[in-house]
Design a protein around this motif. Structure first.
Motif, PDB file in Angstrom:
ATOM      1  N   LYS A  74       0.812  -1.229   0.000  1.00 48.87           N
ATOM      2  CA  LYS A  74       0.000   0.000   0.000  1.00 48.87           C
ATOM      3  C   LYS A  74       0.846   1.280   0.000  1.00 48.87           C
ATOM      4  O   LYS A  74       0.333   2.361  -0.227  1.00 48.87           O
ATOM      5  N   TRP A  75       2.147   1.130   0.279  1.00 49.86           N
ATOM      6  CA  TRP A  75       3.041   2.289   0.359  1.00 49.86           C
ATOM      7  C   TRP A  75       4.250   2.032  -0.526  1.00 49.86           C
ATOM      8  O   TRP A  75       4.819   0.954  -0.506  1.00 49.86           O
ATOM      9  N   LYS A  76       4.646   3.058  -1.322  1.00 51.92           N
ATOM     10  CA  LYS A  76       5.776   2.851  -2.232  1.00 51.92           C
ATOM     11  C   LYS A  76       7.055   3.548  -1.775  1.00 51.92           C
ATOM     12  O   LYS A  76       8.143   3.109  -2.117  1.00 51.92           O
ATOM     13  N   ALA A  77       6.939   4.626  -1.001  1.00 55.53           N
ATOM     14  CA  ALA A  77       8.140   5.367  -0.605  1.00 55.53           C
ATOM     15  C   ALA A  77       7.865   6.206   0.629  1.00 55.53           C
ATOM     16  O   ALA A  77       6.704   6.413   1.014  1.00 55.53           O
ATOM     17  N   VAL A  78       8.953   6.661   1.235  1.00 55.95           N
ATOM     18  CA  VAL A  78       8.847   7.626   2.331  1.00 55.95           C
ATOM     19  C   VAL A  78       9.745   8.813   2.000  1.00 55.95           C
ATOM     20  O   VAL A  78      10.667   8.705   1.180  1.00 55.95           O
TER      21      VAL A  78
END
Length: 158
Positions: free
Chosen positions: A52-56
């Motif tokens: 659900k998350w690709k990067a920070v």
């Protein structure tokens, strides 16, 4: 006579007990201190968070140049910090970080307590592996002579 025997037996028991205590105390004093074993934690990314998350976004403060710059670091990928010998890798992102015993996980996919597990290498050697918390940036903060790192934003997968 019986009274004398009882006193003798009690005296022998007391002497034996005292000798046993002294022996144990001597053994404890001469034996090495017990080793404390640090419990290893396990990171569990729940299905509701996986993919659900690709990067920070990590803010890097250069203490020498008095500059701050934000970089987008893809989860699971290495990122070479420009102008340095450092490589960053975000191993895990947990939007609702919680610790349940020795398990580190996310209670939901909501941004309640965002945390990123970061590995920092200098010249290929791991110098840090730990967590950045956006709500608590000073908690377990990595100390580097030149750089500071702060978790500032997160990019959902499309």
């Amino acid at each position: 006579m019986q009274r004398l025997m009882k006193l003798t037996v009690l005296s022998l028991v007391a002497i034996g007990f005292a000798a046993g205590c002294n022996k144990k105390e001597t053994e404890e004093q001469s034996s090495p201190a017990p080793q404390v074993t640090k419990a290893l934690s396990t990171v569990v990314v729940p299905a509701q968070v996986q993919g659900k998350w690709k990067a920070v976004q990590i803010e890097v403060a250069d203490k020498n140049a008095h500059l701050k710059k934000v970089y987008s670091v893809k989860i699971g990928s290495d990122f070479k910090l420009p102008g340095s010998d450092l490589t960053l890798k975000v191993e895990t992102f947990l939007p609702h970080f919680v610790m349940e015993g020795t398990t580190l996980t996310s209670q939901s996919n909501d941004l309640v307590n965002p945390a990123a597990q970061l590995v920092i290498r200098e010249n290929g050697k791991e110098i840090y592996k730990g967590w950045l918390f956006s709500l608590y940036p000073a908690t377990h903060a990595f100390q580097h002579p030149q750089y500071g790192f702060t978790l500032v934003d997160y990019q959902p997968a499309s």
